[in-house]
Write an enzyme that holds these catalytic residues in place. Sequence first.
Site, PDB file in Angstrom:
ATOM      1  CG  HIS A   1      73.481  41.215  -5.864  1.00 23.31           C
ATOM      2  ND1 HIS A   1      73.218  41.416  -4.426  1.00 23.31           N
ATOM      3  CD2 HIS A   1      72.301  40.935  -6.281  1.00 23.31           C
ATOM      4  CE1 HIS A   1      72.033  41.168  -4.164  1.00 23.31           C
ATOM      5  NE2 HIS A   1      71.534  40.981  -5.344  1.00 23.31           N
TER       6      HIS A   1
HETATM    7  C1  UD1 Z   1      69.988  36.808  -8.330  1.00 27.02           C
HETATM    8  C2  UD1 Z   1      68.758  37.046  -7.856  1.00 27.02           C
HETATM    9  C3  UD1 Z   1      68.795  37.980  -6.713  1.00 27.02           C
HETATM   10  C4  UD1 Z   1      69.654  37.541  -5.817  1.00 27.02           C
HETATM   11  C5  UD1 Z   1      71.031  37.226  -6.370  1.00 27.02           C
HETATM   12  C6  UD1 Z   1      72.180  36.782  -5.372  1.00 27.02           C
HETATM   13  C7  UD1 Z   1      67.036  37.238  -9.671  1.00 27.02           C
HETATM   14  C8  UD1 Z   1      66.124  37.939 -10.429  1.00 27.02           C
HETATM   15  N1  UD1 Z   1      67.883  37.839  -8.906  1.00 27.02           N
HETATM   16  O1  UD1 Z   1      70.659  37.795  -9.245  1.00 27.02           O
HETATM   17  O2  UD1 Z   1      67.631  38.260  -6.262  1.00 27.02           O
HETATM   18  O3  UD1 Z   1      69.713  38.501  -4.829  1.00 27.02           O
HETATM   19  O4  UD1 Z   1      70.898  36.112  -7.212  1.00 27.02           O
HETATM   20  O5  UD1 Z   1      73.068  36.110  -5.823  1.00 27.02           O
HETATM   21  O6  UD1 Z   1      66.915  35.841  -9.704  1.00 27.02           O
HETATM   22  N2  UD1 Z   1      77.077  34.204 -12.645  1.00 27.02           N
HETATM   23  C9  UD1 Z   1      78.237  33.755 -12.586  1.00 27.02           C
HETATM   24  N3  UD1 Z   1      78.341  32.622 -11.687  1.00 27.02           N
HETATM   25  C10 UD1 Z   1      77.249  31.954 -11.116  1.00 27.02           C
HETATM   26  C11 UD1 Z   1      76.004  32.827 -11.321  1.00 27.02           C
HETATM   27  C12 UD1 Z   1      75.924  33.889 -12.105  1.00 27.02           C
HETATM   28  O7  UD1 Z   1      79.464  33.975 -13.209  1.00 27.02           O
HETATM   29  O8  UD1 Z   1      77.003  30.901 -10.482  1.00 27.02           O
HETATM   30  C13 UD1 Z   1      77.012  35.500 -13.401  1.00 27.02           C
HETATM   31  C14 UD1 Z   1      75.918  35.364 -14.378  1.00 27.02           C
HETATM   32  O9  UD1 Z   1      76.557  35.107 -15.646  1.00 27.02           O
HETATM   33  C15 UD1 Z   1      75.404  36.840 -14.607  1.00 27.02           C
HETATM   34  C16 UD1 Z   1      75.708  37.600 -13.257  1.00 27.02           C
HETATM   35  O10 UD1 Z   1      76.546  36.642 -12.522  1.00 27.02           O
HETATM   36  O11 UD1 Z   1      76.213  37.747 -15.418  1.00 27.02           O
HETATM   37  C17 UD1 Z   1      74.342  37.867 -12.702  1.00 27.02           C
HETATM   38  O12 UD1 Z   1      73.615  36.384 -12.304  1.00 27.02           O
HETATM   39  P1  UD1 Z   1      72.001  36.338 -12.422  1.00 27.02           P
HETATM   40  O13 UD1 Z   1      71.673  35.090 -12.266  1.00 27.02           O
HETATM   41  O14 UD1 Z   1      71.561  37.350 -13.833  1.00 27.02           O
HETATM   42  O15 UD1 Z   1      71.481  37.366 -11.325  1.00 27.02           O
HETATM   43  P2  UD1 Z   1      72.118  37.835  -9.944  1.00 27.02           P
HETATM   44  O16 UD1 Z   1      72.415  39.275 -10.328  1.00 27.02           O
HETATM   45  O17 UD1 Z   1      73.061  36.973  -9.309  1.00 27.02           O
END
Ligand code: UD1
Length: 383
Positions: A223
């Site tokens: 991820h």
């Molecule tokens: C976050 C954490 C990371 C952790 C990871 C585990 C930070 C900086 N990073 O990264 O340390 O290891 O979570 O999962 O806080 N999304 C969904 N559904 C959700 C959540 C997110 O579709 O419930 C999508 C978001 O729209 C985004 C992407 O997933 O486009 C990434 O989510 P984001 O919250 O930016 O960070 P992670 O990459 O999950």
Amino acid sequence: MRIISVVGARPNFMKIAPFIKAINAYNTGHDQKIEHILVHTGQHYDDRMSRAFFKQLGIPEADINLGVGSGSHAEQVGHTMIAFEKVLREKKPDWVVVVGDVNAILACSVTAKKEHIMCCHIEAGLRSGDMSMPEEINRLVADRISDLLLTPDRISSENLKKEGVPDNKIKFTGNIMIDTLENNRNKAEKLDIKEIVKDNSVNGSRTHLINSSYTDFAVVTLHRPSNVDIKDILEPIVRFMIDEVCPAMPLIWTIHPRTRKMLETFGLLNEVLSQKNLLLLEPLGYLEMLKLNMHARIILTDSGGLQEECTVLGTPCLTLRWNTERPITLREHGGASVLVGNNIKLIRKEYHVAMNKLRNPVSPELWDGHTAERCLKAILEFK
Ligand code: UD1
């Protein structure tokens, strides 16, 4: 005493569950109760990334959800700070407790300190030295301003000392996530991997690929932006999995929303979906992932938490990163993991080395299932 603890994203949930349990246990034995308020920033919001963990781990529904959702880092942090400041002004807690390294801990530790509230960071002192990782920035800030720093291992305590943190602020309490692993081992063991595959499949439930004694399957999770946001990095990793792992054994890939989005953007998703020996699964619940980890022949991951779980379970683990804030999980420190970055030659070499290794569980000092009690004690006794 009133404590607000904060969660925001998936890896926080398994760390807060034992802490809440420790507060409840304390309250049953004491007349002077701790009032606990759980705040969810809402960074991870879907059922599979959030709600499922609350349910499985017995975490009570958050008292307050800040609903920040996705967005750029500045948006997530900014929205969290604005909303959390209001919560602090209304609730006036004695302590704010933050866990891990996600954006919520940066936003909430800064807000707490600006409101002159004591702040405790659980899982303090981890350092990757890699300032391109958002999590490293979050850790540095939270550790610099928190009043009490609870570390998972002695290396982390030493990191803090080297940065000039006074001894009275640092307490080595062990790894809180391993409390959750120990609390849930038996429940996870009862799950059936074929059922997990069937219930969570993205590309058809090919349960026949998993043999009933659960030998020989690989698990992948990816991820990190540094692995999944650039086509020239993600594509060779996908090719390695398809061309070199899948012919040898079924490969179970639990797909993070970010990674799925990027596979689609790069035009790779259909190819992944159509691989016969590749089982693409939705993000799994905690117990399901634990069960896979207990039986996988090998795990390829860029997750920090999985590196730790692989160490305790003994699963050979290739960490697709060039550095780690968790050196204690590496083979040279007795752990199960080896750093392979995203260099295919190195991944290939270490894959073959790992395939010849037997499962070798190791529990580092104080990764004993009782960290949450020590964390709570450290807060209560802090002077
Ligand atoms: C976050 C954490 C990371 C952790 C990871 C585990 C930070 C900086 N990073 O990264 O340390 O290891 O979570 O999962 O806080 N999304 C969904 N559904 C959700 C959540 C997110 O579709 O419930 C999508 C978001 O729209 C985004 C992407 O997933 O486009 C990434 O989510 P984001 O919250 O930016 O960070 P992670 O990459 O999950």
